[in-house]
Design a protein around this motif. Structure first.
Motif, PDB file in Angstrom:
ATOM      1  N   PRO A 170      -1.262  -0.378  -2.594  1.00 31.80           N
ATOM      2  CA  PRO A 170      -2.155  -0.144  -1.507  1.00 31.80           C
ATOM      3  C   PRO A 170      -3.593  -0.277  -1.724  1.00 31.80           C
ATOM      4  O   PRO A 170      -3.952   0.257  -2.760  1.00 31.80           O
ATOM      5  CB  PRO A 170      -1.782   1.216  -0.773  1.00 31.80           C
ATOM      6  CG  PRO A 170      -1.203   2.045  -1.922  1.00 31.80           C
ATOM      7  CD  PRO A 170      -0.330   0.835  -2.726  1.00 31.80           C
TER       8      PRO A 170
ATOM      9  N   THR B 241       0.693   9.466   3.354  1.00 32.26           N
ATOM     10  CA  THR B 241       1.799   8.100   3.306  1.00 32.26           C
ATOM     11  C   THR B 241       1.176   7.270   2.290  1.00 32.26           C
ATOM     12  O   THR B 241       0.082   6.962   2.462  1.00 32.26           O
ATOM     13  CB  THR B 241       2.099   7.658   4.541  1.00 32.26           C
ATOM     14  OG1 THR B 241       2.668   8.727   5.234  1.00 32.26           O
ATOM     15  CG2 THR B 241       3.269   6.664   4.055  1.00 32.26           C
TER      16      THR B 241
ATOM     17  N   ILE C  28       2.048   3.188   1.251  1.00 33.42           N
ATOM     18  CA  ILE C  28       3.097   2.089   1.520  1.00 33.42           C
ATOM     19  C   ILE C  28       3.023   1.222   0.561  1.00 33.42           C
ATOM     20  O   ILE C  28       1.992   0.597   0.310  1.00 33.42           O
ATOM     21  CB  ILE C  28       2.874   1.521   2.770  1.00 33.42           C
ATOM     22  CG1 ILE C  28       3.010   2.701   4.017  1.00 33.42           C
ATOM     23  CG2 ILE C  28       3.833   0.650   3.322  1.00 33.42           C
ATOM     24  CD1 ILE C  28       2.643   2.262   5.371  1.00 33.42           C
TER      25      ILE C  28
ATOM     26  N   LYS D  12       4.471  -2.651  -0.336  1.00 31.23           N
ATOM     27  CA  LYS D  12       5.064  -3.807   0.119  1.00 31.23           C
ATOM     28  C   LYS D  12       5.607  -4.573  -0.957  1.00 31.23           C
ATOM     29  O   LYS D  12       5.303  -4.553  -2.133  1.00 31.23           O
ATOM     30  CB  LYS D  12       4.048  -4.760   0.929  1.00 31.23           C
ATOM     31  CG  LYS D  12       3.532  -4.237   2.132  1.00 31.23           C
ATOM     32  CD  LYS D  12       2.603  -5.053   2.812  1.00 31.23           C
ATOM     33  CE  LYS D  12       1.790  -4.507   4.237  1.00 31.23           C
ATOM     34  NZ  LYS D  12       1.097  -5.379   4.924  1.00 31.23           N
TER      35      LYS D  12
ATOM     36  N   ASP E 118       7.510  -4.633   6.330  1.00 31.38           N
ATOM     37  CA  ASP E 118       7.321  -4.011   7.465  1.00 31.38           C
ATOM     38  C   ASP E 118       6.802  -2.656   7.557  1.00 31.38           C
ATOM     39  O   ASP E 118       7.202  -1.724   6.983  1.00 31.38           O
ATOM     40  CB  ASP E 118       8.575  -4.280   8.344  1.00 31.38           C
ATOM     41  CG  ASP E 118       9.087  -5.600   8.715  1.00 31.38           C
ATOM     42  OD1 ASP E 118       8.270  -6.634   8.583  1.00 31.38           O
ATOM     43  OD2 ASP E 118      10.234  -5.903   9.110  1.00 31.38           O
ATOM     44  N   LEU E 119       5.755  -2.375   8.505  1.00 34.82           N
ATOM     45  CA  LEU E 119       5.155  -0.840   8.603  1.00 34.82           C
ATOM     46  C   LEU E 119       5.891  -0.119   9.504  1.00 34.82           C
ATOM     47  O   LEU E 119       6.685  -1.047  10.664  1.00 34.82           O
ATOM     48  CB  LEU E 119       3.753  -1.024   9.123  1.00 34.82           C
ATOM     49  CG  LEU E 119       2.734  -1.884   8.268  1.00 34.82           C
ATOM     50  CD1 LEU E 119       1.265  -1.882   8.737  1.00 34.82           C
ATOM     51  CD2 LEU E 119       2.823  -1.175   6.650  1.00 34.82           C
TER      52      LEU E 119
ATOM     53  N   THR F 115       8.287   3.277   1.083  1.00 38.29           N
ATOM     54  CA  THR F 115       7.232   4.582   1.336  1.00 38.29           C
ATOM     55  C   THR F 115       7.185   5.429   0.389  1.00 38.29           C
ATOM     56  O   THR F 115       8.268   6.363   0.366  1.00 38.29           O
ATOM     57  CB  THR F 115       7.100   4.844   2.941  1.00 38.29           C
ATOM     58  OG1 THR F 115       7.059   3.429   3.612  1.00 38.29           O
ATOM     59  CG2 THR F 115       6.129   5.782   3.241  1.00 38.29           C
TER      60      THR F 115
END
Length: 251
Positions: free
Chosen positions: A68, A142, A144, A146, A161-162, A176
């Protein structure tokens, strides 16, 4: 009732019951995930990116994980994995970060694992790609990551995808990591949770714990399947008794 009709009904009943058992026993669609899925805020965590091979005819030969950008991680180290080569990419920070008395001007942006010739994750198998990372942020719950999963037939699966606004899981969810507040001890220190490290890896004080798997779901699933199997066997025995009794009546 004719004997042939009874036999057909018993056969259909047993087949439907068996199909129900197999349907429940079939594994859910696997995704690229972070294991364990939780770490403490403000600390350093040792985690694995678990990559299952979901293609029946091709093998996984590459994994790319993007970190991130809005929550920079200045320390990311990979654990050697036989047959795979890991590379780390960095990006400059707009605002330098001071950590352990050092000014850090760049953060890790991406980690890529590439399989050596002749190596891959085969159909029906998975691999864990381990990293130690930190310092984890304290202003979010959190992180995330990818990820792109590449197969040797040219297919690339984008796990980016979130989470959906309603909380449901998207088609290709991004891995995640849940962050929880650091727990306090009598000495005021924050202990390292399972699968995490409580010190800066750069200081050589990392203590890596083996990642633990949550077995409660699998245990419940196993017990449920066992009960269904017993039920199918009971139906089969009942069907056999019906056929046998019909034979005696017919005789």
């Amino acid at each position: 009732m004719q004997l042939s009709s009874i036999r057909r009904r018993a056969t259909v009943l047993a087949a439907v019951s068996a199909a129900g058992v197999l349907g429940l026993a079939a594994p859910a669609s696997a995704h690229v995930t972070v294991q364990p899925g939780q770490a403490e805020q403000g600390g350093y965590a040792a985690v694995s990116f678990r990559v299952p091979n979901e293609n029946d005819t091709a093998g996984t030969t590459k994994l790319e994980v993007t970190l991130p950008e809005d929550k920079p991680l200045t320390s990311v180290r990979t654990r050697p994995l036989a047959g795979w080569t890991a590379t780390i990419e960095k990006r400059p920070l707009a605002t330098p970060i001071t950590s352990h008395g050092r000014q850090i001007t760049e953060a890790v942006s991406k980690v890529t694992w590439t399989a050596n010739p002749g190596v891959r994750i085969n159909p029906g198998q998975f691999e864990d790609f381990e990293v130690s990372m930190g310092q984890l942020p304290t202003d979010t719950d959190t992180l995330i990551f990818k990820a792109l999963q590449s197969y040797d037939n040219g297919e690339v699966v984008r796990w980016i995808d979130l989470p959906n606004p309603d909380g449901s899981e998207p088609d290709k969810p991004a891995p995640t990591l849940k962050l929880v507040p650091a727990s306090d001890t009598e000495s005021g220190a924050s202990p390292a949770p399972s699968g995490s490290a409580g010190a800066d890896p750069a200081a050589g004080q990392v203590t890596v714990s083996a990642a633990s798997e949550d077995t409660s779901d699998s245990t419940a699933r196993t017990l449920g399947i066992a009960g269904l199997v017993v039920g199918v066997l009971g139906l089969a025995v009942g069907a056999f008794g019906i056929i046998r009794g019909s034979r005696r009546t017919a005789g």
